[in-house]
Write an enzyme that holds these catalytic residues in place. Structure first.
Site, mmCIF file in Angstrom:
data_model
loop_
_atom_site.group_PDB
_atom_site.id
_atom_site.type_symbol
_atom_site.label_atom_id
_atom_site.label_comp_id
_atom_site.label_asym_id
_atom_site.label_seq_id
_atom_site.Cartn_x
_atom_site.Cartn_y
_atom_site.Cartn_z
ATOM 1 N N LYS A 197 0.842 -1.204 0.055
ATOM 2 C CA LYS A 197 -0.289 0.167 -0.535
ATOM 3 C C LYS A 197 0.736 1.178 -0.147
ATOM 4 O O LYS A 197 1.626 1.816 1.291
ATOM 5 C CB LYS A 197 -1.088 -0.055 1.256
ATOM 6 C CG LYS A 197 -1.667 0.500 1.096
ATOM 7 C CD LYS A 197 -2.089 2.316 0.738
ATOM 8 C CE LYS A 197 -2.157 3.100 1.766
ATOM 9 N NZ LYS A 197 -1.772 4.490 1.499
ATOM 10 N N GLY A 244 -4.482 3.814 -2.343
ATOM 11 C CA GLY A 244 -5.460 3.764 -1.954
ATOM 12 C C GLY A 244 -4.767 4.431 -0.749
ATOM 13 O O GLY A 244 -3.534 4.760 -0.177
ATOM 14 N N GLY A 299 -4.818 5.564 3.652
ATOM 15 C CA GLY A 299 -4.309 4.252 4.577
ATOM 16 C C GLY A 299 -5.482 4.216 5.922
ATOM 17 O O GLY A 299 -5.499 3.173 6.079
ATOM 18 N N VAL A 305 -7.538 0.994 2.818
ATOM 19 C CA VAL A 305 -7.081 0.400 2.530
ATOM 20 C C VAL A 305 -5.398 -0.482 3.228
ATOM 21 O O VAL A 305 -5.323 -1.128 3.450
ATOM 22 C CB VAL A 305 -5.791 0.521 0.774
ATOM 23 C CG1 VAL A 305 -4.818 -0.478 0.564
ATOM 24 C CG2 VAL A 305 -7.179 0.608 -0.210
ATOM 25 N N GLY A 306 -4.775 0.681 3.830
ATOM 26 C CA GLY A 306 -4.121 0.500 4.904
ATOM 27 C C GLY A 306 -4.648 -0.425 6.119
ATOM 28 O O GLY A 306 -4.216 -1.308 6.864
ATOM 29 N N GLU A 333 8.796 1.421 11.286
ATOM 30 C CA GLU A 333 10.030 2.759 10.945
ATOM 31 C C GLU A 333 8.906 3.595 11.160
ATOM 32 O O GLU A 333 8.624 4.335 10.280
ATOM 33 C CB GLU A 333 10.875 2.555 9.797
ATOM 34 C CG GLU A 333 11.321 0.665 9.516
ATOM 35 C CD GLU A 333 12.180 0.980 10.159
ATOM 36 O OE1 GLU A 333 12.871 1.914 10.804
ATOM 37 O OE2 GLU A 333 12.809 -0.513 10.508
ATOM 38 N N CYS A 337 13.332 11.044 7.911
ATOM 39 C CA CYS A 337 12.518 10.804 9.749
ATOM 40 C C CYS A 337 14.136 10.872 10.554
ATOM 41 O O CYS A 337 14.198 11.190 11.724
ATOM 42 C CB CYS A 337 12.039 9.436 9.932
ATOM 43 S SG CYS A 337 13.320 8.606 8.516
ATOM 44 N N GLU A 362 8.314 16.620 15.650
ATOM 45 C CA GLU A 362 8.624 16.082 15.116
ATOM 46 C C GLU A 362 8.476 17.118 13.614
ATOM 47 O O GLU A 362 7.414 16.900 13.780
ATOM 48 C CB GLU A 362 8.977 14.556 13.973
ATOM 49 C CG GLU A 362 9.399 14.133 12.604
ATOM 50 C CD GLU A 362 9.192 13.605 12.176
ATOM 51 O OE1 GLU A 362 8.840 12.951 12.449
ATOM 52 O OE2 GLU A 362 10.485 12.320 11.879
#
Ligand code: NAD
Length: 477
Positions: free
Chosen positions: A169, A200, A202, A205-206, A244, A278, A378
């Site tokens: 995905k 798609g 998140g 589909v995720g 991650e 990141c 972040e």
């Protein structure tokens, strides 16, 4: 205008069941450059079913067959390097030198996995037992937009090397790259269903991939907040999960550092990937006694950094990927000012003479304390914080005083001192006087930067489960 209206399931390009159309932008111009038809949960289920059908045969392939497949995939992605480079510049706005690296990285990770597989032993001994490393099953691979092609290829390489089949995905904001990579991987001629690529949202589909009982393994790269949601969802079916996530990496400049080297290193670490990294070194820890000298040098170095047209070879900072990301970065710059940090470069708004595009001024704050919002959260843009420290112990304490632990950097003229500091840092990777990537070494985070490791042997083992066979002779296969 590019229309992307195919996903890849069971070895074929198919029209998604989902019918939502998603505008695709060039972030350097803010113009709509394409429209993407997004897959939905039903498409995800079809893809998972295809990967499940392909798993029994694929999991029994011999590692030499898989090495051969990875090499074919590598060659196929190399053959599309220029198309991938164009897609990265167009839809993501990476400056050309970075985009070239990213396009090459996408193929390199496939070859690296093939190399690791060559030396990998799937069968070992533990006392009288034979231990077999067995592939987990169908792997769900979810990627972010900041290095979409590299993450697709890297996660897929590790999953396939282990003998898992996959449903990918990708980020919905990276559909051009995804199309180029999918076409390349299709050319490699793997058995149908071994990998499936479903672009798609998140939340649809995720989320379906994260919850589905036929998915045994999840490997996710993205924000810490979404990573936690995925971990909770995956708990119901006890999936193995690699996460991650985000970072707030310290760049520790020791008091013996040569600033002519440390300043460019700090800027390259902080502004890499236009700050949308990141692993960016966003907290620059500088000794009190040399703060003024460091500030002078970094301010004059930032003045030479060009943020703007990604196609100009002098540019090192491209636009933020989206308006949302641009607004997020602007909000953090405002918060930094409001909380009392002192701007020594950049600030709010676009760089001078840029009228359109989601560009941010390369920004450096000083007088930052480690409890300020800009030092804790972040930002994911070219915004750096200089934090002064008293002595080395103080520097280590500040470096570790963060919920994150993905990467850290140490700059020093004394290798032994730098190594001693590195050994005290809570982070998955510590880079001493370098920004070099080592593909054989594990990559991943301590604390809330993630769970598990990618790359090298550790990366492949994330898709394997040890099985002990007791009572059989060790050399019996
Ligand atoms: P994100 O977490 O919003 O999205 C990442 C992916 O997850 C996308 O494909 C998205 O569609 C999907 N997703 C969103 N909600 C989901 C849900 N509920 N269930 C399943 N999938 C879902 O992150 P992003 O904005 O795309 O990327 C930026 C973030 O990624 C930053 O926080 C950055 O630190 C992190 N990142 C981490 C690494 C790393 O290796 N540690 C690398 C790159 C980026």
């Amino acid at each position: 205008m590019q229309i992307i209206d195919r996903i890849y399931i069971d070895g074929a390009f198919v029209t998604p069941h989902g019918n939502e159309l998603f505008d695709h932008f060039n972030p350097a111009t803010e113009q709509v450059i394409g429209r993407v038809r997004l897959a939905d949960a039903e498409d995800a289920r079809h893809a998972i079913a295809a990967a499940k059908r392909a798993f029994p045969a694929f999991s029994r392939t011999d590692k030499h067959e898989r090495i051969d497949m990875l090499k074919r995939m590598h060659a196929a992605v190399v053959a599309k390097e220029n198309a991938l480079f164009e897609a990265i510049v167009e839809e993501y706005g990476a400056p050309v030198s970075r985009a070239r690296w990213m396009a090459q990285h996408a193929s390199n990770v496939l070859l690296e996995a093939a190399k690791v597989l060559e030396g990998y032993a799937f069968v070992r001994e533990a006392g009288s037992a034979k231990v077999v490393m067995q592939p987990l099953g169908v792997a769900g691979l979810i990627t972010p937009w900041n290095s979409n092609a590299g993450f697709i290829c890297g996660k897929l390489a590790a999953a396939l090397a282990a003998g898992c089949t996959a449903v990918i995905k990708p980020s919905e904001m990276s559909a051009l790259q995804t199309r180029v990579v999918t076409e390349a991987l299709h050319e490699a001629g793997l058995p149908a269903g071994v990998f499936n690529i479903v672009t798609g949202r998140g939340e649809t589909v995720g989320a379906e991939i994260s919850a589905h009982a036929d998915v045994a393994k999840l490997s996710f790269t993205g924000s810490t907040i979404v990573g936690k949601t995925i971990l909770r969802t995956a708990a119901d079916t006890l999936k193995r999960v690699t996460l991650e996530l985000g970072g707030k990496s310290p760049m520790i400049v020791l008091d013996d550092a040569d600033f002519d080297q440390a300043v460019p290193l700090a800027l390259d670490a902080g502004f890499m990937n236009s700050g949308q990294a990141c692993i960016a070194g966003t907290r620059i820890l500088v000794p009190h006694a040399r703060l003024a000298e460091f500030e002078r040098k970094i301010a004059s170095a930032v003045a030479q950094v060009q943020a703007g047209d990604p196609r100009d070879p002098r540019t090192s900072i491209g636009p933020m990927v989206s308006r949302k990301q641009w607004e997020r970065v602007q909000r953090y710059i405002r918060i930094g000012i409001d909380e009392g940090a002192r701007l020594i470069a950049g600030g709010e708004g676009r760089p001078d003479e840029i009228g359109a595009g989601w560009f941010v001024r390369p920004t450096v704050f000083s007088d930052v304390t480690n409890d300020m919002t800009i030092a804790r959260e972040e930002i994911f843009g070219p915004v750096l914080s200089i934090i002064a420290y008293r002595d080395t112990e103080d520097a280590i304490a500040i470096a570790n005083d963060t919920p994150y632990g993905l990467q850290a950097y140490v700059a020093s003229s004394d290798a032994a001192r730098a190594n001693a500091v590195a050994s005290c840092i809570e982070a998955g990777r510590v880079l001493v006087n370098t920004l070099a990537h080592e593909p054989a070494a594990p990559f991943g985070g301590f604390k809330q930067s993630g769970i598990g490791r990618e790359y090298g042997t550790f990366g492949i083992e994330a898709f394997l489960e040890p099985k002990a066979l007791i009572g059989v002779r060790v050399n019996e296969r």
